[in-house]
Structure formats: structure tokens, C-alpha cells
Design an enzyme around this catalytic site. Structure first.
Site, PDB file in Angstrom:
ATOM      1  N   ASP A  36       0.833  -1.224   0.000  1.00 45.02           N
ATOM      2  CA  ASP A  36       0.000   0.000   0.000  1.00 45.02           C
ATOM      3  C   ASP A  36       0.858   1.261   0.000  1.00 45.02           C
ATOM      4  O   ASP A  36       0.549   2.225  -0.692  1.00 45.02           O
ATOM      5  CB  ASP A  36      -1.042   0.003   1.144  1.00 45.02           C
ATOM      6  CG  ASP A  36      -0.470  -0.121   2.541  1.00 45.02           C
ATOM      7  OD1 ASP A  36       0.738  -0.414   2.707  1.00 45.02           O
ATOM      8  OD2 ASP A  36      -1.249   0.077   3.510  1.00 45.02           O
ATOM      9  N   GLY A 121      -3.105  -5.907  19.444  1.00 45.22           N
ATOM     10  CA  GLY A 121      -1.801  -6.179  18.836  1.00 45.22           C
ATOM     11  C   GLY A 121      -1.774  -7.410  17.948  1.00 45.22           C
ATOM     12  O   GLY A 121      -0.711  -7.908  17.615  1.00 45.22           O
ATOM     13  N   GLY A 123      -2.834  -7.653  14.874  1.00 46.45           N
ATOM     14  CA  GLY A 123      -2.744  -7.367  13.441  1.00 46.45           C
ATOM     15  C   GLY A 123      -4.100  -7.265  12.775  1.00 46.45           C
ATOM     16  O   GLY A 123      -4.202  -7.353  11.554  1.00 46.45           O
ATOM     17  N   LEU A 124      -5.164  -7.077  13.558  1.00 45.41           N
ATOM     18  CA  LEU A 124      -6.493  -6.890  12.973  1.00 45.41           C
ATOM     19  C   LEU A 124      -6.863  -5.405  12.949  1.00 45.41           C
ATOM     20  O   LEU A 124      -8.019  -5.034  12.817  1.00 45.41           O
ATOM     21  CB  LEU A 124      -7.548  -7.701  13.739  1.00 45.41           C
ATOM     22  CG  LEU A 124      -7.322  -9.219  13.698  1.00 45.41           C
ATOM     23  CD1 LEU A 124      -8.328  -9.950  14.584  1.00 45.41           C
ATOM     24  CD2 LEU A 124      -7.424  -9.756  12.266  1.00 45.41           C
ATOM     25  N   SER A 125      -5.853  -4.567  13.105  1.00 51.17           N
ATOM     26  CA  SER A 125      -5.979  -3.115  12.941  1.00 51.17           C
ATOM     27  C   SER A 125      -6.848  -2.437  13.989  1.00 51.17           C
ATOM     28  O   SER A 125      -7.704  -1.600  13.668  1.00 51.17           O
ATOM     29  CB  SER A 125      -6.501  -2.761  11.548  1.00 51.17           C
ATOM     30  OG  SER A 125      -5.505  -2.996  10.611  1.00 51.17           O
ATOM     31  N   SER A 126      -6.594  -2.777  15.255  1.00 45.93           N
ATOM     32  CA  SER A 126      -7.320  -2.049  16.296  1.00 45.93           C
ATOM     33  C   SER A 126      -6.938  -0.572  16.278  1.00 45.93           C
ATOM     34  O   SER A 126      -7.780   0.283  16.563  1.00 45.93           O
ATOM     35  CB  SER A 126      -7.060  -2.667  17.676  1.00 45.93           C
ATOM     36  OG  SER A 126      -5.678  -2.816  17.882  1.00 45.93           O
ATOM     37  N   SER A 127      -5.708  -0.237  15.895  1.00 46.15           N
ATOM     38  CA  SER A 127      -5.314   1.183  15.856  1.00 46.15           C
ATOM     39  C   SER A 127      -6.086   1.934  14.782  1.00 46.15           C
ATOM     40  O   SER A 127      -6.554   3.050  15.020  1.00 46.15           O
ATOM     41  CB  SER A 127      -3.837   1.364  15.539  1.00 46.15           C
ATOM     42  OG  SER A 127      -3.074   0.391  16.094  1.00 46.15           O
ATOM     43  N   GLU A 159      -1.537   8.645  12.211  1.00 48.41           N
ATOM     44  CA  GLU A 159      -0.607   7.537  12.448  1.00 48.41           C
ATOM     45  C   GLU A 159       0.808   7.923  11.984  1.00 48.41           C
ATOM     46  O   GLU A 159       1.791   7.670  12.670  1.00 48.41           O
ATOM     47  CB  GLU A 159      -1.126   6.320  11.675  1.00 48.41           C
ATOM     48  CG  GLU A 159      -0.372   5.046  11.886  1.00 48.41           C
ATOM     49  CD  GLU A 159      -0.872   4.225  13.070  1.00 48.41           C
ATOM     50  OE1 GLU A 159      -2.011   4.435  13.506  1.00 48.41           O
ATOM     51  OE2 GLU A 159      -0.095   3.387  13.560  1.00 48.41           O
ATOM     52  N   ASP A 171      -5.306  -0.083   5.970  1.00 51.92           N
ATOM     53  CA  ASP A 171      -6.076  -0.427   7.167  1.00 51.92           C
ATOM     54  C   ASP A 171      -7.201   0.576   7.384  1.00 51.92           C
ATOM     55  O   ASP A 171      -8.357   0.210   7.639  1.00 51.92           O
ATOM     56  CB  ASP A 171      -5.165  -0.442   8.403  1.00 51.92           C
ATOM     57  CG  ASP A 171      -3.996  -1.391   8.242  1.00 51.92           C
ATOM     58  OD1 ASP A 171      -4.029  -2.232   7.320  1.00 51.92           O
ATOM     59  OD2 ASP A 171      -3.045  -1.292   9.035  1.00 51.92           O
TER      60      ASP A 171
HETATM   61  C1  GLA Z   1       0.411  -2.464   8.445  1.00 52.03           C
HETATM   62  C2  GLA Z   1       0.244  -1.047   7.869  1.00 52.03           C
HETATM   63  C3  GLA Z   1      -0.464  -1.104   6.514  1.00 52.03           C
HETATM   64  C4  GLA Z   1       0.217  -2.086   5.569  1.00 52.03           C
HETATM   65  C5  GLA Z   1       0.435  -3.421   6.267  1.00 52.03           C
HETATM   66  C6  GLA Z   1       1.247  -4.384   5.422  1.00 52.03           C
HETATM   67  O1  GLA Z   1      -0.823  -3.016   8.753  1.00 52.03           O
HETATM   68  O2  GLA Z   1      -0.496  -0.242   8.746  1.00 52.03           O
HETATM   69  O3  GLA Z   1      -0.520   0.194   5.943  1.00 52.03           O
HETATM   70  O4  GLA Z   1       1.422  -1.545   5.094  1.00 52.03           O
HETATM   71  O5  GLA Z   1       1.085  -3.288   7.514  1.00 52.03           O
HETATM   72  O6  GLA Z   1       0.556  -4.723   4.277  1.00 52.03           O
END
Ligand code: GLA
Length: 381
Positions: A36, A121, A123-127, A159, A171
Site C-alpha cells: 500500500d 496487537g 494485526g487486525l488493525s485495532s489502531s 498515524e 487499514d
Molecule cells: C500495516 C500497515 C499497513 C500495511 C500493512 C502491510 O498493517 O499499517 O498500511 O502496510 O502493515 O501490508
């Protein structure tokens, strides 16, 4: 579940009912990892787990918030000055407020109570869910319309500028623009989002490896910088513009690390395009090959996997026997894997993981069958 928790936390902290509720989902990514920030295309989706913010306006010029999952930890700052960085999760709220104030003008006074059900933490994008949710709450309180793209950009800027990760927009845009039942084909250069309907009989399983690593500790910014440098040395504005043939012909222009990283990015962008077609054709075997190839490339060329993650992925690939695929997901060095299979195989896959994988603490891993959901939304209390 999180709605009730957020409302209860709001009442306890602020002594009244919230005025509106923001639901902000986490995300998974089917394919298109570490592309991305190179202007590439990705295929993520919003999921049925996420963060709820119970919200209400205030009489003073402050933003006050509590996190119900963190023992009702409370933080607040004045709307009159830019909030300072504090170096933890609160920066996702503080950063969004700071960017909002710079770009949109006055901050609305707001009380927030936050509750979530994403494993932290993992990796499911809680942030991203918190950042996009906070942006949506501010815009709603200010009576301002913001498109999913604007919300995502605001949270991404927070971020990058405030938290300090040079992340892409995947994300935040998945969280802001999700469509139930669809993966999102996102062009991270134009920011166009094309929902791609997922076949009903497909199932997605995320498995938490139990291994935790903050993005900042994973060499994320270093890799992003190396990708930008590689593009520059090849005379392009980003690796998106480099073809496989060009890369091979110009290997001598790059150092060995840049070449490996670029080979992943160029190959992964091509796989995303093929994946969008394979979804349209309902071709699960082709999808499986692409997902498995993505893992191999992240492991060997981008080098963001770990032996335990490789083992977790390999056992899932074996259980799927070509009828689907599995790979590491997200920034790397921990967090969740994602696997795609036909619904009738999901139980077999689940059983294989349960039998053969144990997290670092020796426990069975957290597993979740993904419900593909809509993006961030406001509802009345
Ligand atoms: C994290 C970053 C995203 C992307 C992924 C890897 O989640 O926040 O922008 O770069 O890593 O694909």
C-alpha cells in the site's frame, strides 16, 4: 457486546447517556501485503469485530475519553491547544484530534467511552479502527460530512505524523469503506475502492499466532524507505510503476536488500490483480495458489515472517491441500494468519490448527471465522 460495554462505560464515567454511537470495524487482508505504501493495489475487508465509541457533546472545551477494556483508563485534553504525544494507544485519539484541528479547524468538545473486541496487537488493525472511529465521532459532533476516503486519510495522517509509523492507507480505508460480504479492491494510488463480492461458500479463518511485536519494532519504516529508494534508483515515483521485466533487467541498480524487497512488491501487486479475477471466477484453487505464493514472498523476499508463523501457515496449507490457501497477514513478525477455504472445509482446518499449533504461552490459539462487514458507521443511542 462492545456496544453495551461502551454505553455502560460512558454512563459510569460521565454520569449521563451517550448521544450517539460509532461502530468502527477491524480489518483482514486477503492479499496485497506491504504494497500500500508503494502505491499498489490491496484486497482487504472490514470485519464484524472492532471498536465501539459511545459519544456525547460537552459543555466545556475539552475532549475526555475512557477505555473500558483498560480498566476505564481516562485521558483528556483541551480543544484550545494541540494535544501532546504520550507514546501509547492514546496517541491514536490525540493524533486524530491534532490532525483534525489542523485540517478542519475547531475541535468539537466531546466525551467518548471506548470498548472493543479485537485481540490487542494481533494485526487486525485495532489502531486504525480507533483512529477512524475517533475521526468519525469528531466529524459527527461537528455536524460535518466526511467521506470514507477523507476519514481514512485523516486517521492515516495521525498515524504517520503523530504515532510515527510510515504506514500506507490500507487499514484505515478498509475500516472506513467496508461493504458487507465484499472484499475491497483498493488502488492505493488513486484511492479508488471497488467492492468485489465474495462467493457465499467461501470462508475466512484468522488464527492468532499469539506472538506480539509493535510495528515500530519490526523494521517497518526501514522497509518502506528502502522501497522508496529502490523506486527512485529505477527512475520511478514508486514501485507500482516497475514491471517484473524492468526489475530483472535493472538488478544491478539496486543493492541486494532493495532488490529482494522490490521483487516482493512487484510480484504481490501482480498477484492482487490475479486474485480479483479469481474471486470473480469463484476459483478457490487459483486463490489458494496466490495466497500461498504471497506467504512465500513475504517470508523469503520481504522477510517479515518468523519460523513459528511459517509453521502455523504450513500446517494450514497442508490441511487445505490446494483447495484454498493460508499466509501471514499484516505488518509481520507476529499477529494473525489468514486462511481461505470452502465453508465445508472450515471445520477440518480449525481442527488441524487446534491439534498442531500452540502459541508461545503453550495455549491453544484464538481463532475466528471472519464475518465480512460494513465500514465505520454512526447510530443513534
Ligand atoms: C500495516 C500497515 C499497513 C500495511 C500493512 C502491510 O498493517 O499499517 O498500511 O502496510 O502493515 O501490508
Amino acid at each position: 457486546m462492545t456496544r453495551a460495554a461502551a454505553i455502560a462505560a460512558y454512563r459510569a464515567a460521565f454520569g449521563e447517556d451517550p448521544q450517539f454511537i460509532v461502530n468502527s470495524p477491524g480489518r483482514v487482508n486477503l492479499i496485497g501485503e506491504h504494497v500500500d505504501y508503494c502505491d499498489g493495489c490491496v484486497l482487504p475487508m472490514a470485519i464484524g469485530l472492532g471498536i465501539t465509541l459511545a459519544c456525547g457533546s460537552r459543555g466545556d472545551r475539552r475532549i475526555e475519553y475512557v477505555a473500558s477494556d483498560l480498566g476505564n483508563l481516562r485521558d483528556g485534553f483541551s480543544c484550545a491547544r494541540e494535544p501532546e504525544r504520550v507514546g501509547d494507544w492514546r496517541d491514536h485519539v490525540r493524533g486524530v484530534a491534532a490532525v483534525y484541528a489542523r485540517e478542519q479547524g475547531d475541535l468539537p468538545a466531546l466525551s467518548l467511552a471506548i470498548a472493543g473486541n479485537l485481540p490487542a496487537g494481533s494485526g487486525l488493525s485495532s489502531s486504525a479502527a480507533l483512529g477512524v472511529g475517533a475521526a468519525r465521532a469528531l466529524a459527527h459532533a461537528a455536524g460535518q460530512e466526511m467521506s470514507p476516503r477523507q476519514l481514512a486519510q485523516l486517521a492515516q495522517q495521525a498515524e504517520r505524523r503523530f504515532v510515527g509509523t510510515q504506514c500506507g492507507i490500507m487499514d484505515q480505508l478498509a475500516c472506513a469503506a467496508g461493504v458487507a460480504g465484499h472484499a475491497l479492491l483498493i488502488d492505493c494510488r488513486s484511492l479508488d475502492v471497488a467492492p468485489v463480492r465474495l462467493p457465499e461458500e467461501w470462508s475466512l479463518l484468522v488464527v492468532d499466532s499469539g506472538i506480539r511485536r509493535e510495528l515500530a519494532q519490526t523494521g517497518f519504516n526501514h522497509r518502506a524507505q528502502q522501497c522508496a529508494d529502490a523506486a527512485q534508483r529505477l527512475g520511478k515515483s514508486s514501485l507500482r510503476d516497475v514491471t517484473g521485466e524492468e526489475l530483472a533487467a535493472n538488478e544491478a541498480q539496486l543493492n541486494a536488500e532493495q532488490y529482494r524487497l522490490a521483487r516482493h512488491v512487484v510480484g504481490e501487486i501482480a498477484r492482487v490483480r490475479e486474485a480479483a479475477e479469481a474471486i470473480g471466477a469463484g476459483d478457490i484453487a487459483a486463490m489458494g495458489r496466490l495466497i500461498n505464493a504471497s506467504h512465500a514472498s513475504l517470508r523469503d523476499d520481504f522477510r517479515v515472517s518468523l519460523p513459528q508463523i511459517d509453521q502455523l501457515v504450513a500446517l494450514q496449507q497442508e490441511a487445505l491441500a490446494g483447495q484454498g490457501g493460508a499466509r501471514m497477514m499484516g505488518g509481520g513478525f507476529g499477529g494473525c494468519t489468514i486462511a481461505l477455504c470452502e465453508r465445508e472445509r472450515a471445520e477440518h482446518l480449525h481442527d488441524a490448527v487446534e491439534r498442531f499449533y500452540r502459541g508461545p504461552d503453550g495455549r491453544r490459539p484464538w481463532m475466528h471465522e471472519v464475518a465480512v462487514a460494513d465500514g465505520v458507521a454512526v447510530t443513534a443511542e
